[in-house]
Design an enzyme around this catalytic site. Sequence first.
Site, PDB file in Angstrom:
ATOM      1  CD  GLN A 293       8.608  -5.151  12.463  1.00 36.94           C
ATOM      2  OE1 GLN A 293       8.065  -6.431  12.425  1.00 36.94           O
ATOM      3  NE2 GLN A 293       9.043  -4.464  11.164  1.00 36.94           N
TER       4      GLN A 293
ATOM      5  CG  LEU B  56      -1.666   3.877   4.592  1.00 36.05           C
ATOM      6  CD1 LEU B  56      -0.781   4.322   3.438  1.00 36.05           C
ATOM      7  CD2 LEU B  56      -3.394   3.688   4.053  1.00 36.05           C
TER       8      LEU B  56
ATOM      9  N   GLY C  68       8.471   1.492   9.023  1.00 31.84           N
ATOM     10  CA  GLY C  68       7.483   2.607   9.431  1.00 31.84           C
ATOM     11  C   GLY C  68       7.212   2.472  10.577  1.00 31.84           C
ATOM     12  CD  GLU C  69       8.667   7.317  12.956  1.00 30.32           C
ATOM     13  OE1 GLU C  69       8.384   8.044  13.895  1.00 30.32           O
ATOM     14  OE2 GLU C  69      10.047   7.776  13.185  1.00 30.32           O
TER      15      GLU C  69
ATOM     16  CG  HIS D  48      -0.561  -0.248   2.360  1.00 26.66           C
ATOM     17  ND1 HIS D  48       0.744   0.987   3.701  1.00 26.66           N
ATOM     18  CD2 HIS D  48      -0.396  -0.978   3.152  1.00 26.66           C
ATOM     19  CE1 HIS D  48       1.288  -0.030   4.318  1.00 26.66           C
ATOM     20  NE2 HIS D  48       1.028  -1.215   4.384  1.00 26.66           N
ATOM     21  CD  GLN D  49       0.888   6.880  -1.822  1.00 29.43           C
ATOM     22  OE1 GLN D  49       0.970   6.012  -2.490  1.00 29.43           O
ATOM     23  NE2 GLN D  49       3.385   6.092  -1.896  1.00 29.43           N
TER      24      GLN D  49
ATOM     25  NE  ARG E  94      -1.833  -7.796  10.796  1.00 25.01           N
ATOM     26  CZ  ARG E  94      -1.918  -8.689  11.423  1.00 25.01           C
ATOM     27  NH1 ARG E  94      -3.107  -9.847  11.097  1.00 25.01           N
ATOM     28  NH2 ARG E  94      -0.796  -9.271  11.643  1.00 25.01           N
TER      29      ARG E  94
ATOM     30  CG  HIS F 188       3.912  -1.622   1.923  1.00 24.60           C
ATOM     31  ND1 HIS F 188       3.276  -2.108   2.208  1.00 24.60           N
ATOM     32  CD2 HIS F 188       4.011  -2.358   3.266  1.00 24.60           C
ATOM     33  CE1 HIS F 188       2.537  -3.123   2.991  1.00 24.60           C
ATOM     34  NE2 HIS F 188       3.500  -3.037   3.553  1.00 24.60           N
TER      35      HIS F 188
END
Length: 281
Positions: free
Chosen positions: A154, A185, A148-149, A33-34, A188, A36
């Site tokens: 993680q 985003l 991504g935050e 998605h956007q 899932r 990524h």
Amino acid sequence: MSVYTNRESLLAALTPRRKSKKIGFVPTMGALHQGHLTLVNKALEENDCVVISIFVNPTQFNNTEDLEKYPRDLETDVALLKSLGKNIIIYAPEASDLYGDSITATDYNFQGLEHEMEGKHREGHFNGVGTILNIFFRIIEPDNAYFGEKDFQQLQIVKKLVEIENLPLNIVGVPIVREKSGLALSSRNKRLTETYKKEAVLISKMLKEVKERFASHSISELNRFVKETFDKNDQLALEYFEIANEKTLKTAIKKSKNEKYRAFIAVFAGEIRLIDNMALN
């Protein structure tokens, strides 16, 4: 742009580039998605070529049904990435190419980071994450890797993994990308019904409200406010809400000066589990 499904062909393509090119890496589980694409564009800006892995990693799922239902659409993912430019390499291997005959996770000591929030509710999850990333890092040998935050815990664990394994690469965190509604985003989100998607906006609304109230309310008051709000919603089930120290991820009981805090939340919309977080100060 090239797509490789085994490490031998990937290494044949990467080895000549390593001598003079800076390599970026964006690990994904597909269903792009956007969010990524934001990671990939950031990597393209800062590197000569970018490797994107597309692999649904079995060792980080403690729920077999969740693993089976995780969205997979390699053809669509490849088409999306093709639009971003030429300096992209896609690595979409089978589990055997990465794990061999034994699909098992290494038991890591992330110095307590793994036992907070997600670690309390997804046993062994971060061992699976650490295992697959260590495999990818050693195959690809990137200069920079992008995360991504939205998965902030993680991100902190990946930084610790690099320290533990003494790997010569830079970990780059990229801010959360949200829909116009505020919903973070996520792959899932594709599994949400329209009703659940509309209701799930409450997650980001709560985080924004907590951020606005953080200076004037105690942590216990904020915890109670969030719990009571979700108790009144018959579509969403709150799994956890925690305000934690941004560095240690330890649950905060009360605020201290010169410490940074972040709110973390996990919610079930039906059977779909959604997570989000937000810096508070």
